[in-house]
Write an enzyme that holds these catalytic residues in place. Structure first.
Site, mmCIF file in Angstrom:
data_model
loop_
_atom_site.group_PDB
_atom_site.id
_atom_site.type_symbol
_atom_site.label_atom_id
_atom_site.label_comp_id
_atom_site.label_asym_id
_atom_site.label_seq_id
_atom_site.Cartn_x
_atom_site.Cartn_y
_atom_site.Cartn_z
ATOM 1 N N GLY A 12 0.819 -1.216 0.000
ATOM 2 C CA GLY A 12 0.000 0.000 0.000
ATOM 3 C C GLY A 12 0.850 1.262 0.000
ATOM 4 O O GLY A 12 2.083 1.203 0.158
ATOM 5 N N ASP A 13 0.203 2.394 -0.248
ATOM 6 C CA ASP A 13 0.848 3.708 -0.244
ATOM 7 C C ASP A 13 1.964 3.840 -1.275
ATOM 8 O O ASP A 13 2.957 4.548 -1.051
ATOM 9 C CB ASP A 13 1.385 4.050 1.165
ATOM 10 C CG ASP A 13 0.298 4.022 2.209
ATOM 11 O OD1 ASP A 13 -0.818 4.458 1.886
ATOM 12 O OD2 ASP A 13 0.560 3.562 3.337
ATOM 13 N N LYS A 16 -0.585 5.189 -5.719
ATOM 14 C CA LYS A 16 -1.678 4.835 -6.646
ATOM 15 C C LYS A 16 -2.520 6.057 -6.990
ATOM 16 O O LYS A 16 -2.935 6.246 -8.126
ATOM 17 C CB LYS A 16 -2.579 3.750 -6.022
ATOM 18 C CG LYS A 16 -1.850 2.445 -5.738
ATOM 19 C CD LYS A 16 -2.732 1.449 -5.010
ATOM 20 C CE LYS A 16 -3.091 1.871 -3.596
ATOM 21 N NZ LYS A 16 -1.980 1.876 -2.639
ATOM 22 N N GLY A 40 -5.879 5.812 1.783
ATOM 23 C CA GLY A 40 -5.599 7.241 1.782
ATOM 24 C C GLY A 40 -4.784 7.535 0.546
ATOM 25 O O GLY A 40 -3.642 7.089 0.430
ATOM 26 N N HIS A 41 -5.397 8.190 -0.427
ATOM 27 C CA HIS A 41 -4.722 8.465 -1.693
ATOM 28 C C HIS A 41 -4.511 9.969 -1.822
ATOM 29 O O HIS A 41 -5.475 10.729 -1.884
ATOM 30 C CB HIS A 41 -5.549 7.921 -2.863
ATOM 31 C CG HIS A 41 -5.741 6.430 -2.805
ATOM 32 N ND1 HIS A 41 -6.510 5.729 -3.692
ATOM 33 C CD2 HIS A 41 -5.230 5.506 -1.953
ATOM 34 C CE1 HIS A 41 -6.467 4.433 -3.388
ATOM 35 N NE2 HIS A 41 -5.710 4.281 -2.325
ATOM 36 N N ARG A 142 -23.243 -13.065 5.357
ATOM 37 C CA ARG A 142 -24.570 -12.810 4.789
ATOM 38 C C ARG A 142 -25.520 -12.086 5.744
ATOM 39 O O ARG A 142 -26.720 -12.299 5.726
ATOM 40 C CB ARG A 142 -25.186 -14.113 4.254
ATOM 41 C CG ARG A 142 -24.401 -14.626 3.047
ATOM 42 C CD ARG A 142 -24.661 -16.048 2.720
ATOM 43 N NE ARG A 142 -24.177 -16.934 3.766
ATOM 44 C CZ ARG A 142 -24.205 -18.255 3.689
ATOM 45 N NH1 ARG A 142 -24.685 -18.835 2.617
ATOM 46 N NH2 ARG A 142 -23.742 -18.994 4.670
ATOM 47 N N GLN A 223 -4.950 -0.210 -1.144
ATOM 48 C CA GLN A 223 -4.014 -1.110 -0.457
ATOM 49 C C GLN A 223 -3.010 -1.698 -1.463
ATOM 50 O O GLN A 223 -2.733 -1.054 -2.463
ATOM 51 C CB GLN A 223 -4.757 -2.222 0.302
ATOM 52 C CG GLN A 223 -5.539 -1.725 1.514
ATOM 53 C CD GLN A 223 -6.911 -1.159 1.184
ATOM 54 O OE1 GLN A 223 -7.704 -1.782 0.510
ATOM 55 N NE2 GLN A 223 -7.199 0.037 1.667
ATOM 56 N N THR A 238 -5.552 -6.886 4.762
ATOM 57 C CA THR A 238 -6.855 -6.255 4.858
ATOM 58 C C THR A 238 -7.895 -7.310 4.457
ATOM 59 O O THR A 238 -7.534 -8.419 4.068
ATOM 60 C CB THR A 238 -6.917 -4.965 4.002
ATOM 61 O OG1 THR A 238 -8.111 -4.255 4.337
ATOM 62 C CG2 THR A 238 -6.880 -5.257 2.506
ATOM 63 N N THR A 298 -1.593 8.473 5.512
ATOM 64 C CA THR A 298 -2.580 9.490 5.104
ATOM 65 C C THR A 298 -3.860 9.337 5.926
ATOM 66 O O THR A 298 -4.556 10.307 6.202
ATOM 67 C CB THR A 298 -2.949 9.293 3.606
ATOM 68 O OG1 THR A 298 -1.737 9.148 2.875
ATOM 69 C CG2 THR A 298 -3.726 10.451 3.046
HETATM 70 P P1 GDP Z 1 -1.476 5.599 -2.344
HETATM 71 O O1 GDP Z 1 -2.191 5.168 -1.125
HETATM 72 O O2 GDP Z 1 -0.871 4.453 -3.093
HETATM 73 O O3 GDP Z 1 -2.288 6.478 -3.245
HETATM 74 O O4 GDP Z 1 -0.239 6.470 -1.850
HETATM 75 P P2 GDP Z 1 -0.320 7.639 -0.742
HETATM 76 O O5 GDP Z 1 -1.005 8.790 -1.349
HETATM 77 O O6 GDP Z 1 -0.807 7.114 0.543
HETATM 78 O O7 GDP Z 1 1.222 7.920 -0.534
HETATM 79 C C1 GDP Z 1 2.036 8.371 -1.553
HETATM 80 C C2 GDP Z 1 2.576 9.777 -1.183
HETATM 81 O O8 GDP Z 1 3.686 10.081 -1.995
HETATM 82 C C3 GDP Z 1 1.579 10.896 -1.416
HETATM 83 O O9 GDP Z 1 1.780 11.883 -0.442
HETATM 84 C C4 GDP Z 1 1.932 11.429 -2.802
HETATM 85 O O10 GDP Z 1 1.616 12.802 -2.973
HETATM 86 C C5 GDP Z 1 3.418 11.238 -2.800
HETATM 87 N N1 GDP Z 1 4.015 10.916 -4.103
HETATM 88 C C6 GDP Z 1 3.483 10.175 -5.117
HETATM 89 N N2 GDP Z 1 4.397 10.034 -6.109
HETATM 90 C C7 GDP Z 1 5.504 10.680 -5.692
HETATM 91 C C8 GDP Z 1 6.819 10.850 -6.266
HETATM 92 O O11 GDP Z 1 7.140 10.364 -7.342
HETATM 93 N N3 GDP Z 1 7.720 11.568 -5.520
HETATM 94 C C9 GDP Z 1 7.414 12.101 -4.306
HETATM 95 N N4 GDP Z 1 8.353 12.762 -3.657
HETATM 96 N N5 GDP Z 1 6.192 11.954 -3.741
HETATM 97 C C10 GDP Z 1 5.273 11.244 -4.434
HETATM 98 P P1 IMO Z 2 -3.791 2.706 0.528
HETATM 99 O O1 IMO Z 2 -4.946 2.508 -0.431
HETATM 100 C C1 IMO Z 2 -1.278 0.989 3.643
HETATM 101 C C2 IMO Z 2 -3.201 -1.840 6.398
HETATM 102 C C3 IMO Z 2 -3.365 -1.437 7.838
HETATM 103 C C4 IMO Z 2 -3.220 -2.800 8.515
HETATM 104 C C5 IMO Z 2 -3.916 -3.732 7.526
HETATM 105 C C6 IMO Z 2 -5.360 -4.055 7.911
HETATM 106 O O2 IMO Z 2 -3.645 4.102 0.983
HETATM 107 O O3 IMO Z 2 -2.555 2.102 -0.039
HETATM 108 P P2 IMO Z 2 -7.621 -2.654 7.763
HETATM 109 O O4 IMO Z 2 -8.027 -1.382 8.424
HETATM 110 O O5 IMO Z 2 -7.637 -2.600 6.271
HETATM 111 O O6 IMO Z 2 -8.344 -3.848 8.289
HETATM 112 O O7 IMO Z 2 -6.076 -2.861 8.208
HETATM 113 O O8 IMO Z 2 -3.900 -3.074 6.272
HETATM 114 N N1 IMO Z 2 -3.771 -0.900 5.418
HETATM 115 C C7 IMO Z 2 -3.035 -0.092 4.623
HETATM 116 N N2 IMO Z 2 -1.706 0.124 4.576
HETATM 117 N N3 IMO Z 2 -2.086 1.623 2.771
HETATM 118 C C8 IMO Z 2 -3.416 1.409 2.784
HETATM 119 O O9 IMO Z 2 -4.254 1.902 1.844
HETATM 120 C C9 IMO Z 2 -3.963 0.543 3.771
HETATM 121 N N4 IMO Z 2 -5.200 0.126 4.086
HETATM 122 C C10 IMO Z 2 -5.076 -0.762 5.080
HETATM 123 O O10 IMO Z 2 -2.377 -0.528 8.244
HETATM 124 O O11 IMO Z 2 -1.870 -3.174 8.548
HETATM 125 MG MG MG Z 3 -2.225 5.542 0.924
#
Ligand code: GDP
Ligand code: IMO
Ligand code: MG
Length: 432
Positions: A12-13, A16, A40-41, A142, A223, A238, A298
């Site tokens: 995750g993170d 995306k 959190g995107h 269900r 995720q 998750t 996020t």
């Molecule tokens: P997601 O959950 O996969 O959408 O990722 P998140 O948004 O949680 O975390 C990615 C973070 O990195 C965000 O704060 C983006 O604004 C930032 N980000 C995405 N691409 C880049 C990159 O190429 N360089 C930097 N420095 N930040 C980035």
């Molecule tokens: P994005 O879309 C990173 C992790 C939680 C925990 C596990 C289970 O931003 O990439 P849950 O609340 O889903 O039952 O928690 O999954 N987790 C994430 N980690 N990015 C996420 O989403 C996540 N969504 C859930 O931290 O370890």
């Molecule tokens: Mg995220």
């Protein structure tokens, strides 16, 4: 025109949201297919930051339809707050569509998520406590409440009465917690239902029609692969299907209708929550990556655990998702390091393994085996083409491609839309 799945290839993170937002310029539909507001995107446009939890990262384009499909679990209050927050910032949300089959996150789901985590003590999973696991549990059991149920007052009343009776027994007898009041839950959710109603539709049909009409459809995963309930590091996962196959399960699109799958891959690795993480760096370098990459959740604000890129895991993600290309993100975060490590294999007891182990107890004992590559010092945040990157940065991406077995179609060098290098490997229909 084509269909493209954006999938997290790590935990995750991976970025995306940024890549979805960037590609959404060419999409008719952007569809979230699983998860909920555990996601959190973050999307950055013209220096403004948008944090999206439930709404697809296509919402910033007024002409794009943003779909929350049936595989998602929806907390109505969170969704409406997100809509209001966007409207306040002059973002038009009239393109939002919400599936009538999506399951609703109820107050007892959130409460049980927290109580279950507390009870697990040291064995906690580190969930986001947003009610995601309990809502999916009820779906499979269900006894879930769908948005279509919520919109019909009599159906909702009957279903809630039956489910709440059971949930209150659990709350009181297992967790010694006060019961929830039927009237409070019914009244507050009925109010939310009325506000949600204009967005609700049959999204399965909507997506089928768009596919038939040959529109570009972008499926936005939440995720990541290793958090998948079946293919991830169970039980530290998750409760949904973040993998590419989840796009079919969560929307009704058939597997042969998926044209490409882009694995969003951070140039290093992070993980939030508990569970084994072979490449984790519990030293200065890990702290440096966290600070340089702003690696704080996020959704929950928790510091993310950081480590080097892990190609054992990436080869697994490539296979599980059928990745057609990688989008390598946050390459700029590695700038300034003397050397950069890539995990190529694991040492497990006295053997070397190159395949991601299926058993968690084996993974927990795995030590990373690294290859060391030279770093670079040049600022790469303005790079527009591959040639703008220093040789060492290009070599690093090439090595990630070789070791994962997947070519890259996108390299991201900063959070903004323009800070993206796109190659010809990206399907033509999504090229600018
Ligand atoms: P997601 O959950 O996969 O959408 O990722 P998140 O948004 O949680 O975390 C990615 C973070 O990195 C965000 O704060 C983006 O604004 C930032 N980000 C995405 N691409 C880049 C990159 O190429 N360089 C930097 N420095 N930040 C980035
Ligand atoms: P994005 O879309 C990173 C992790 C939680 C925990 C596990 C289970 O931003 O990439 P849950 O609340 O889903 O039952 O928690 O999954 N987790 C994430 N980690 N990015 C996420 O989403 C996540 N969504 C859930 O931290 O370890
Ligand atoms: Mg995220």
């Amino acid at each position: 025109m084509s269909t493209l799945v954006i999938v997290g290839s790590q935990w995750g993170d991976e970025g995306k949201g940024k890549i979805t937002d960037m590609l959404a310029a060419r999409a008719g539909l952007v569809v979230r297919y699983q998860g909920g507001n555990n996601a959190g995107h973050t999307v950055v446009v013209d220096g403004l930051e948008f944090k999206l939890h439930l709404i697809p990262s296509g919402i910033l384009y007024p002409d794009t339809i943003s779909v929350i499909a049936g595989g998602v679990v929806v907390d109505p209050a969170v969704l409406l707050e997100e809509v209001a927050g966007l409207n306040k910032r002059n973002i038009d949300t009239r393109g939002l569509r919400v599936s009538q089959s999506a399951h609703v996150i109820m107050p007892y789901h959130k409460l049980l998520d927290s109580l279950e985590e507390e009870t697990r003590g040291d064995g906690k999973l580190g969930t986001t406590c947003r009610g995601i696991g309990p809502a999916y549990t009820d779906k499979v059991h269900r006894c879930g409440i769908r948005i279509s149920d919520l919109l019909e007052p009599e159906t909702f009343k009957a279903r809630l009465a039956s489910v709440l009776k059971d949930k209150n027994i659990i709350l009181q007898r297992v967790y010694e917690h006060d019961p929830l009041s039927f009237n409070d839950v019914y009244d507050s959710y009925t109010l939310l239902a009325d506000k949600l109603r204009p967005y609700v539709t049959d999204t399965t049909q909507l997506i089928m029609d768009a596919n038939k009409a040959d529109r570009n459809i972008l499926f936005e995963g939440a995720q990541g692969t290793l958090l998948d309930i079946d293919m991830g590091t169970y039980p530290f996962v998750t409760s949904s299907h973040p993998i590419a196959g989840g796009a079919c399960l969560g929307t009704g699109v058939g597997p042969t209708d998926i044209d490409s799958v882009v694995g969003i891959t951070k140039a290093y690795t992070t993980r939030v929550g508990e569970g084994p993480f072979p490449v984790e760096l519990s030293d200065d370098t890990g702290d440096k990556l966290r600070e340089a990459g702003h690696e704080y959740g996020t959704t929950t604000g928790r510091p993310r655990r950081c480590g080097w890129a892990d190609t054992v895991m990436l080869r697994y993600a490539a296979a599980v998702n059928g990745l057609t290309s990688l989008a390598v993100t946050k390459l700029d975060v590695l700038t300034g390091l003397d050397e950069i490590k890539i995990c190529t294999a694991y040492r497990y007891r006295d053997t070397v393994i190159e395949k991601f182990p299926e058993r968690l107890d084996v993974l927990a004992e795995c030590e990373p085996i690294y290859e060391i590559l030279p770093g670079w010092r040049e600022d790469i945040t303005g790079a527009v083409t591959l040639e703008d990157l220093p040789v060492a940065a290009r070599m690093y991406v090439e090595r990630l491609e070789e070791l994962s077995g997947v070519p890259s179609s996108i390299i991201s060098v900063g959070p903004a839309r323009a800070q993206t290098i796109v190659s010809k490997r990206l399907p033509a229909s999504f090229q600018a």
